[in-house]
Design an enzyme around this catalytic site. Sequence first.
Site, PDB file in Angstrom:
ATOM      1  N   ASN A  49      39.048  26.765  35.646  1.00 19.77           N
ATOM      2  CA  ASN A  49      39.942  27.903  35.848  1.00 19.77           C
ATOM      3  C   ASN A  49      40.420  28.379  34.474  1.00 19.77           C
ATOM      4  O   ASN A  49      41.254  27.731  33.857  1.00 19.77           O
ATOM      5  CB  ASN A  49      41.118  27.444  36.728  1.00 19.77           C
ATOM      6  CG  ASN A  49      42.194  28.496  36.860  1.00 19.77           C
ATOM      7  OD1 ASN A  49      41.992  29.659  36.520  1.00 19.77           O
ATOM      8  ND2 ASN A  49      43.354  28.075  37.363  1.00 19.77           N
ATOM      9  N   LYS A  91      42.131  30.936  33.769  1.00 24.31           N
ATOM     10  CA  LYS A  91      43.437  31.613  33.824  1.00 24.31           C
ATOM     11  C   LYS A  91      43.375  32.940  33.043  1.00 24.31           C
ATOM     12  O   LYS A  91      42.335  33.586  33.028  1.00 24.31           O
ATOM     13  CB  LYS A  91      44.531  30.673  33.329  1.00 24.31           C
ATOM     14  CG  LYS A  91      44.496  29.331  34.086  1.00 24.31           C
ATOM     15  CD  LYS A  91      45.692  28.470  33.869  1.00 24.31           C
ATOM     16  CE  LYS A  91      45.533  27.193  34.678  1.00 24.31           C
ATOM     17  NZ  LYS A  91      46.690  26.328  34.605  1.00 24.31           N
ATOM     18  N   HIS A 143      46.819  29.268  44.056  1.00 26.38           N
ATOM     19  CA  HIS A 143      47.079  28.446  42.868  1.00 26.38           C
ATOM     20  C   HIS A 143      48.596  28.387  42.643  1.00 26.38           C
ATOM     21  O   HIS A 143      49.309  29.354  42.896  1.00 26.38           O
ATOM     22  CB  HIS A 143      46.383  29.057  41.643  1.00 26.38           C
ATOM     23  CG  HIS A 143      46.459  28.170  40.449  1.00 26.38           C
ATOM     24  ND1 HIS A 143      47.570  28.132  39.637  1.00 26.38           N
ATOM     25  CD2 HIS A 143      45.605  27.244  39.964  1.00 26.38           C
ATOM     26  CE1 HIS A 143      47.375  27.223  38.679  1.00 26.38           C
ATOM     27  NE2 HIS A 143      46.190  26.670  38.868  1.00 26.38           N
ATOM     28  N   GLU A 174      50.395  28.672  40.128  1.00 19.32           N
ATOM     29  CA  GLU A 174      50.972  29.731  39.286  1.00 19.32           C
ATOM     30  C   GLU A 174      51.155  31.013  40.102  1.00 19.32           C
ATOM     31  O   GLU A 174      52.113  31.761  39.901  1.00 19.32           O
ATOM     32  CB  GLU A 174      50.092  29.948  38.043  1.00 19.32           C
ATOM     33  CG  GLU A 174      50.312  28.820  37.041  1.00 19.32           C
ATOM     34  CD  GLU A 174      49.111  28.474  36.185  1.00 19.32           C
ATOM     35  OE1 GLU A 174      48.177  29.287  36.073  1.00 19.32           O
ATOM     36  OE2 GLU A 174      49.116  27.356  35.626  1.00 19.32           O
ATOM     37  N   GLU A 204      46.732  19.906  43.422  1.00 21.19           N
ATOM     38  CA  GLU A 204      47.239  20.012  42.060  1.00 21.19           C
ATOM     39  C   GLU A 204      48.756  19.790  42.076  1.00 21.19           C
ATOM     40  O   GLU A 204      49.513  20.729  42.383  1.00 21.19           O
ATOM     41  CB  GLU A 204      46.933  21.397  41.485  1.00 21.19           C
ATOM     42  CG  GLU A 204      45.464  21.712  41.448  1.00 21.19           C
ATOM     43  CD  GLU A 204      45.166  22.808  40.435  1.00 21.19           C
ATOM     44  OE1 GLU A 204      44.417  22.531  39.496  1.00 21.19           O
ATOM     45  OE2 GLU A 204      45.696  23.915  40.576  1.00 21.19           O
ATOM     46  N   GLY A 262      49.144  21.619  33.190  1.00 22.37           N
ATOM     47  CA  GLY A 262      49.425  22.093  31.839  1.00 22.37           C
ATOM     48  C   GLY A 262      50.508  21.294  31.127  1.00 22.37           C
ATOM     49  O   GLY A 262      51.028  21.721  30.104  1.00 22.37           O
ATOM     50  N   SER A 297      45.991  18.630  34.245  1.00 24.80           N
ATOM     51  CA  SER A 297      45.773  17.914  32.980  1.00 24.80           C
ATOM     52  C   SER A 297      44.556  16.982  33.019  1.00 24.80           C
ATOM     53  O   SER A 297      44.603  15.881  32.463  1.00 24.80           O
ATOM     54  CB  SER A 297      47.032  17.162  32.561  1.00 24.80           C
ATOM     55  OG  SER A 297      48.107  18.059  32.367  1.00 24.80           O
ATOM     56  N   GLY A 339      41.973  23.325  34.089  1.00 29.56           N
ATOM     57  CA  GLY A 339      42.519  24.500  33.411  1.00 29.56           C
ATOM     58  C   GLY A 339      42.215  24.433  31.925  1.00 29.56           C
ATOM     59  O   GLY A 339      41.094  24.718  31.482  1.00 29.56           O
ATOM     60  N   GLY A 340      43.209  24.010  31.149  1.00 28.04           N
ATOM     61  CA  GLY A 340      43.117  24.040  29.684  1.00 28.04           C
ATOM     62  C   GLY A 340      41.818  23.483  29.121  1.00 28.04           C
ATOM     63  O   GLY A 340      41.193  24.115  28.250  1.00 28.04           O
TER      64      GLY A 340
HETATM   65  P1  PGA Z   1      45.432  22.211  33.565  1.00 27.30           P
HETATM   66  O1  PGA Z   1      45.430  23.299  34.740  1.00 27.30           O
HETATM   67  O2  PGA Z   1      44.111  21.481  33.627  1.00 27.30           O
HETATM   68  O3  PGA Z   1      45.594  22.991  32.307  1.00 27.30           O
HETATM   69  O4  PGA Z   1      46.578  21.285  33.828  1.00 27.30           O
HETATM   70  C1  PGA Z   1      44.885  23.013  36.006  1.00 27.30           C
HETATM   71  C2  PGA Z   1      45.000  24.225  36.890  1.00 27.30           C
HETATM   72  O5  PGA Z   1      46.020  24.917  36.825  1.00 27.30           O
HETATM   73  O6  PGA Z   1      44.083  24.541  37.674  1.00 27.30           O
END
Ligand code: PGA
Length: 262
Positions: free
Chosen positions: A13, A15, A99, A101, A171, A177, A217, A238-239
């Site tokens: 993802n 983002k 998600h 967010e 999640e 994050g 993470s 994500g990251g």
């Molecule tokens: P992250 O994000 O790996 O940066 O923690 C995961 C996500 O929001 O799908």
Amino acid sequence: MTRRRRAPFVAGNWKMNLGLREAADLSRKIVEARASVPEATLVLIPPYTALAAVAGAIAGSDVGLGAQDLYWEKQGAFTGEVSGPMLRDAGCGYVLVGHSERRQLFGETDETVGRKTRAALESGLTPIVCVGEVLEERDAGRALERIDAQLAKGLGGLSKGDLSCIVIAYEPVWAIGTGRTATPVQAEEVHAHIRQWIADSYGNEAAACAIILYGGSVKPANSYPLFRENDIDGFLVGGASLDAGGFIGIVGEALRAHREEK
Ligand code: PGA
């Protein structure tokens, strides 16, 4: 529940990151590195603006494409929204729904998640339905209750046929994050609970088939122990997915755990 484990399913993802050139570059690197993790299912989830560029860069490979959200109407006066048929047109096979967010920053509710999940399925997209508790809910011992409510509304009204092979991403919001990952035991407890919920609601076949991803993470250093857990079928990253080495490293470590099981 005993079931045959599948090779890892890992979605990146991105983002609200990456311009067109960067997105195409990253996609090409992932397509190249894909040969080192052949059994895994890989899905890239760029921002809308980069969907076409990524679709071009992955064309001819078996890397999948997904979008980060959709609207439930098919077309019309809905400024700023993008529909399921439009995403299909752009080459998507997958779409994230709910998600955290979107839930926390943009007012997504369990009800709108349910409408979007149904719209995705009607458009022929595989929804990746995201669920997860916030820290206060976990600390109060209400994590599983929260997940149940999200599943009930987020998947509410779907028939057994609709649910043939759903993808759910667990999640925990406190792990996204933040660098703080759920331990394999914490994650497995929720994953097993989600699979049981699907079995109770849609039958054992749907539960065995469901792909339940962990997100929050995830990095190469923690993907091996997480994937060794029985009900963790892969990851929503994500990251770490913004770097080809990190993304493929996560897939490689999960695949190592998968191969050891055989
Ligand atoms: P992250 O994000 O790996 O940066 O923690 C995961 C996500 O929001 O799908």
